[in-house]
Design a protein around this motif. Structure first.
Motif: not given
Length: 172
Positions: A126-134, A142-147, A151-158
């Protein structure tokens, strides 16, 4: 040879790593069939070394061959996703974000299909897609994908601080 090649990459000596990955493939040739997972792991690592060493055309050629192989044998979903993502990143480095978008989207779809919902590869794609979109001029998308990625990174383990190894383990 494979372990030493990986060490060279970690030390930033990409051409030396690529040479050692090539030597590893030379040793494997004749001992393992071309379809063997160890052969493909070394080939993926060689393509990564070429990418990191800015030999983008050769990396792209190898990555396209890997995608074709994975589509033909219908290998593990995650492996297919990794192959698509590697090509997308190479295309971005070549300044071809428009072409990279389809491959990163394919990678994200495959990661979602084959990985646990909180797997780091999903938010990374998702992050890569955000940078590609930008890079394609679609900043709002891109900003929506980065959001979503955050959110997904913060919710996952670690959380988002989890480290991610760039290469797969191969033979030896």
């Amino acid at each position: 040879l494979n372990r030493r090649a990986t060490e060279q990459l970690s030390a930033g000596r990409y051409d030396e790593g690529a040479a050692l990955f090539r030597a590893t493939l030379g040793v494997l040739d004749g001992h393992l069939p071309p379809e063997h997972e160890d052969v493909h792991t070394v080939e993926r690592n060689l393509a990564a070394a070429l990418y990191m060493g800015d030999h983008l055309q050769e990396a792209e050629r190898m990555q396209r061959a890997e995608i074709a192989f994975e589509q033909r044998v219908r290998g593990p979903v995650i492996t297919r996703a990794i192959a698509e993502e590697a090509l997308a990143l190479t295309m971005v480095a070549e300044g071809r974000a428009d072409s990279a978008d389809a491959h990163e989207r394919a990678a994200l779809r495959l990661f979602r299909e084959g990985a646990a919902p909180e797997h780091w590869r999903i938010w990374s794609a998702e992050r890569n897609l955000a940078f590609i979109a930008a890079a394609r001029g679609h900043v709002v998308d891109g900003l929506a994908l980065l959001d979503s990625s955050i959110a997904d990174a913060s919710a996952g383990p670690g959380g988002a601080e989890r480290a991610h190894p760039p290469l797969q383990h191969g033979p030896g």
